[in-house]
Design a protein around this motif. Structure first.
Motif, PDB file in Angstrom:
ATOM      1  N   CYS A 181       0.835  -1.199   0.000  1.00 52.38           N
ATOM      2  CA  CYS A 181       0.000   0.000   0.000  1.00 52.38           C
ATOM      3  C   CYS A 181       0.874   1.255   0.000  1.00 52.38           C
ATOM      4  O   CYS A 181       1.689   1.436   0.896  1.00 52.38           O
ATOM      5  N   ARG A 238       2.058   5.225   0.384  1.00 54.29           N
ATOM      6  CA  ARG A 238       1.721   6.361   1.243  1.00 54.29           C
ATOM      7  C   ARG A 238       0.890   7.364   0.450  1.00 54.29           C
ATOM      8  O   ARG A 238       0.891   7.338  -0.785  1.00 54.29           O
ATOM      9  N   PRO A 239       0.185   8.261   1.118  1.00 55.36           N
ATOM     10  CA  PRO A 239      -0.646   9.232   0.390  1.00 55.36           C
ATOM     11  C   PRO A 239       0.122  10.060  -0.633  1.00 55.36           C
ATOM     12  O   PRO A 239      -0.447  10.489  -1.645  1.00 55.36           O
ATOM     13  N   ASP A 240       1.418  10.286  -0.394  1.00 55.06           N
ATOM     14  CA  ASP A 240       2.208  11.071  -1.345  1.00 55.06           C
ATOM     15  C   ASP A 240       2.794  10.213  -2.461  1.00 55.06           C
ATOM     16  O   ASP A 240       3.566  10.702  -3.294  1.00 55.06           O
ATOM     17  N   GLY A 241       2.441   8.926  -2.490  1.00 52.76           N
ATOM     18  CA  GLY A 241       2.926   8.040  -3.524  1.00 52.76           C
ATOM     19  C   GLY A 241       4.201   7.299  -3.170  1.00 52.76           C
ATOM     20  O   GLY A 241       4.687   6.486  -3.956  1.00 52.76           O
ATOM     21  N   CYS A 276       6.909   4.747  -1.242  1.00 52.63           N
ATOM     22  CA  CYS A 276       6.893   3.336  -0.890  1.00 52.63           C
ATOM     23  C   CYS A 276       8.308   2.931  -0.501  1.00 52.63           C
ATOM     24  O   CYS A 276       9.275   3.639  -0.795  1.00 52.63           O
ATOM     25  N   TYR A 327       2.042   2.564   6.443  1.00 56.60           N
ATOM     26  CA  TYR A 327       1.073   2.184   5.418  1.00 56.60           C
ATOM     27  C   TYR A 327       1.328   0.763   4.933  1.00 56.60           C
ATOM     28  O   TYR A 327       0.417   0.099   4.440  1.00 56.60           O
ATOM     29  N   ASP A 350      12.573   4.904   0.825  1.00 58.72           N
ATOM     30  CA  ASP A 350      11.859   5.292  -0.378  1.00 58.72           C
ATOM     31  C   ASP A 350      12.897   5.445  -1.491  1.00 58.72           C
ATOM     32  O   ASP A 350      13.955   6.049  -1.258  1.00 58.72           O
TER      33      ASP A 350
END
Length: 300
Positions: free
Chosen positions: A20, A22-25, A27, A58, A256
């Protein structure tokens, strides 16, 4: 000529499969992505740290995932296990040694990164400390604030951490995060401890005081917080590294693929240049860059 050494990263987070976002894209990195980043900055291997508490996550990173990464990619990873203090029966008498001994038997060399958002002196946190101490496993912790954050909770000056250092003298605590490294300066306060304070380090920093007083406290130099703590005032950093050369660990906290080229990865070059310019001794440089981690991991 003094040669640069390949670093051992005490703190990294990877996944075998993207989960999944994160909201900002964002990972976590895959092994291939991390290997490319490591080769670019001169890192040989890193310690995969699970983050199995839900705070700030996430995609959970489990101890079993860490074992799998280290088994499949031994050229890139060492590994720690992780036990949330609420794991098992969710009370202060849970037998957390059950989990620790299991993963230690599989080869885990430590515990962390502890991100549970509980006060340092919470009975469940103390239960975890006691289990780690008895199992002889070092512990990497993230220092946070209560709610809206993650990591063990303490106030400015870290009085709860000091009490834990006293109560568990045989447990090797390794500190990390903004709220930990801001305390390298004597002007740390509630308004600046959550960020990346700039300027000269003011004498009287709490970390220096605690590390001088308690040999069971060490520093994880990873992330923007660790990098900033040293690079904001190089002259202070050189002295700090020399004094605590046996208890500092180079790290990145890569979590990330977009971390490539970020300021948080500048610490490797900072250490290399400090050694080459004779700002720090080669002995201190080697220990912080590599030797301390290998010793902790039982490799050297």
């Amino acid at each position: 000529m003094k040669e640069r050494v390949k670093k051992i990263d005490i703190h990294v987070h990877s996944v075998l499969r993207k989960g999944c976002p994160r909201p900002d894209g964002g990972c976590f990195t895959t092994p291939d992505e991390l290997r490319k980043m490591y080769d670019d900055i001169g890192v040989e291997k890193g310690v995969q740290l699970p983050t199995n508490a839900p705070e700030g996550q996430y995609q959970l990173l489990t101890s079993d995932d860490a074992y799998e990464l280290a088994t499949r990619f031994p050229e890139t990873y060492f590994w720690f296990c992780n036990v949330d203090p609420r794991q098992g029966q969710n009370h202060s008498k849970s037998d957390l040694k059950h989990f620790l001994n299991y993963y230690k038997g599989l080869g885990a060399k430590g515990v962390g990164e502890i991100v549970a958002n509980l006060p340092v002196d919470d009975p469940m946190m103390y239960n975890l400390f006691a289990a780690c101490e008895e199992c002889e496993l070092p512990l990497i912790f993230h220092m946070g604030k209560r709610f809206g954050d993650y990591g063990m909770v303490d106030e400015v000056g870290m009085p709860k951490l000091e009490k834990a250092l006293q109560d568990f003298p045989k447990l090797h605590f390794i500190g990390h995060s903004q709220k930990f490294w801001a305390e390298i300066s004597g002007d740390c306060n509630e308004s600046n401890r959550g960020g990346y304070p700039k300027g000269k380090v003011v004498p009287g920093g709490r970390i220096t005081e605690l590390m001088r007083k308690y040999p069971n406290l060490s520093g994880d130099m990873s992330a923007g917080s660790g990098c900033n703590a040293f690079m904001r005032d190089p002259e202070h950093a050189y002295k700090f590294i020399e004094e605590f050369q046996d208890r500092l660990y180079y790290g990145t906290d890569i979590c990330d693929p977009r971390n490539a080229g970020s300021d948080m990865l500048l610490l490797a070059g900072f250490l290399d240049e400090a050694m080459e310019q004779d700002k720090i001794s080669y002995e201190a440089y080697y220990k912080v860059s590599r030797g301390n981690a290998l010793k902790l991991l039982g490799v050297e």
